[in-house]
Design a protein around this motif. Structure first.
Motif, PDB file in Angstrom:
ATOM      1  N   GLY A   1       6.857  -4.525  -1.622  1.00 16.99           N
ATOM      2  CA  GLY A   1       6.414  -3.572  -0.601  1.00 16.99           C
ATOM      3  C   GLY A   1       7.162  -2.243  -0.600  1.00 16.99           C
ATOM      4  O   GLY A   1       6.544  -1.170  -0.657  1.00 16.99           O
ATOM      5  N   PRO A   2       8.502  -2.267  -0.528  1.00 17.45           N
ATOM      6  CA  PRO A   2       9.232  -0.990  -0.452  1.00 17.45           C
ATOM      7  C   PRO A   2       8.973  -0.097  -1.666  1.00 17.45           C
ATOM      8  O   PRO A   2       8.903   1.125  -1.545  1.00 17.45           O
ATOM      9  N   GLU A   3       8.795  -0.721  -2.848  1.00 18.72           N
ATOM     10  CA  GLU A   3       8.576   0.050  -4.079  1.00 18.72           C
ATOM     11  C   GLU A   3       7.245   0.812  -4.000  1.00 18.72           C
ATOM     12  O   GLU A   3       7.184   2.003  -4.316  1.00 18.72           O
ATOM     13  N   ILE A   4       6.163   0.144  -3.566  1.00 19.18           N
ATOM     14  CA  ILE A   4       4.886   0.895  -3.548  1.00 19.18           C
ATOM     15  C   ILE A   4       4.845   1.863  -2.363  1.00 19.18           C
ATOM     16  O   ILE A   4       4.263   2.936  -2.487  1.00 19.18           O
ATOM     17  N   GLU A   5       5.496   1.528  -1.268  1.00 12.81           N
ATOM     18  CA  GLU A   5       5.501   2.469  -0.136  1.00 12.81           C
ATOM     19  C   GLU A   5       6.204   3.768  -0.546  1.00 12.81           C
ATOM     20  O   GLU A   5       5.723   4.876  -0.301  1.00 12.81           O
ATOM     21  N   ARG A   6       7.345   3.610  -1.235  1.00 13.09           N
ATOM     22  CA  ARG A   6       8.102   4.779  -1.713  1.00 13.09           C
ATOM     23  C   ARG A   6       7.259   5.588  -2.720  1.00 13.09           C
ATOM     24  O   ARG A   6       7.209   6.811  -2.672  1.00 13.09           O
ATOM     25  N   SER A   7       6.566   4.874  -3.602  1.00 14.57           N
ATOM     26  CA  SER A   7       5.786   5.551  -4.648  1.00 14.57           C
ATOM     27  C   SER A   7       4.603   6.312  -4.045  1.00 14.57           C
ATOM     28  O   SER A   7       4.320   7.445  -4.438  1.00 14.57           O
TER      29      SER A   7
END
Ligand SMILES: C[S@@+](CC[C@H](N)C(=O)[O-])C[C@H]1O[C@@H](n2cnc3c(N)ncnc32)[C@H](O)[C@@H]1O
Length: 332
Positions: free
Chosen positions: A125-131
């Motif tokens: 989750g955090p990776e795609i939210e950041r991206s």
């Protein structure tokens, strides 16, 4: 000397991004499955446990390693055949990135395909939210949706996908993490999305081929030890998520090509006899005993085309690297 970087401003009418978090729904069986895998002989763990925050960063570092050829080879195929692939895929529609991670590969396609909607699907989750937060200001006309889900259970895109054509994008040879039977099931699941008002959809997928053992061994067991850290980090992730007490110093990375099975395998190998507390159980690992953490099946184009046809795709086009070691498929 310092460099001033202008802050990105989102235009007032920009579509922006939103996140649908399917992982928030409690999966009561998840811990039970992990515990059963670790108590089994041989012990096993799903590769999805590589991808906590640190694991995503380590995967990014792996992609920079001299030995890890798949990322740069796939990007070169995209670059060298950009127009032909874009013509095959077509303009507009929706672009669905499976296992999107840092979304960089999809980002390279967006200016050439101009989708109306970009759907980034990932367990991290955090990776795609950041991206998506990074990309949204640069693509104000594209509606961006992140779906946080574990698609090894089921590919649930409810609420993320509109009617009308969609291109499913599955780069990085991640399909190799499934067994061939599992890959057939997953690809059939993707193909089912093409029916019911999504005629004109396609699958753009990158797949690594079989090659000499020494090259594959090096790609998954690099001299710097980054892949070793990536593999061993899964134990840190488990300790934090489920309260187990793995001692990281008790396990070594093993990564090698199993030619008979046509797959790279990664394992964590106990360096000494040890007991690990796993949800009320005490699991004894003898010296040399392994936890199987990943398979990466390699496919020759004929075998992968057969798999695509078995999953219901009728037409397949391919673009390969100059050494024919890596292939990109567009299947409809
Ligand atoms: C090998 S990385 C590939 C990242 C990127 N697409 C690329 O090609 O560089 C695999 C990605 O799939 C995601 N992933 C792994 N298992 C998953 C699962 N079961 N469900 C959803 N995403 C998963 C990981 O979090 C990671 O971002």
């Amino acid at each position: 000397m310092s460099t001033v970087v202008p802050l990105k401003r989102q235009p007032a009418d920009a579509k922006g991004y939103r996140i649908l978090n399917r992982a928030a729904a409690v999966d009561h069986d998840e811990k039970r499955r992990v515990v059963a895998g670790l108590l089994a002989t041989p012990a096993e763990l799903s590769p999805k446990y590589f991808y906590d925050e640190l694991g995503c960063a380590l995967y990014g570092a792996i992609c920079q390693l001299p030995e890890y050829y798949p990322t740069r080879t796939e990007i070169a195929i995209f670059r060298d055949h950009r127009t032909e692939i874009a013509d095959a895929v077509g303009q507009g529609g929706q672009f669905v990135d499976l296992g999107a991670g840092d979304c960089c590969k999809a980002e390279g396609w967006l200016p050439f395909l101009n989708p109306s909607r970009y759907v980034a699907v990932d367990i991290a989750g955090p990776e795609i939210e950041r991206s998506l937060a990074r990309m949204a200001p640069d693509f104000p006309d594209i509606e961006m949706v992140g779906v946080v889900t574990d698609f090894s259970r089921a590919l649930d895109l409810e609420g993320a996908l509109l009617p009308g054509p969609a291109t499913f994008f599955y780069p990085g040879s991640s399909i190799g993490n499934f067994t061939p039977e599992g890959a057939l099931g997953f690809l059939s699941g993707v193909r089912r999305y093409f029916d019911d008002g999504r005629e004109g959809s396609g699958l753009l997928i990158g797949v690594d081929g079989k090659k000499e053992k020494a090259r594959l061994d090096a790609a998954y067991d690099d001299a710097l030890g980054v892949t070793a850290a990536f593999n061993r980090n899964a134990l840190l992730h488990l300790n934090r998520k489920f309260g187990f007490d793995f001692d990281l110093n008790g396990f070594l990375h093993r990564g090698f090509y199993n030619e008979a099975e046509g797959r790279v395998e990664m394992h964590l190998e106990a360096v000494r006899d040890q007991d690990v507390r796993i949800d009320g159980h005490v699991r004894h690992f003898a010296t040399g005993e392994r936890i199987h953490t990943e398979n990466s099946y390699k496919y020759e184009p004929a075998a992968f085309i057969a798999l695509l046809k078995g999953a219901g795709f009728d037409n397949v086009r391919i673009w390969s690297s100059p050494d024919r070691g890596y292939t990109v498929y567009f299947a409809t």
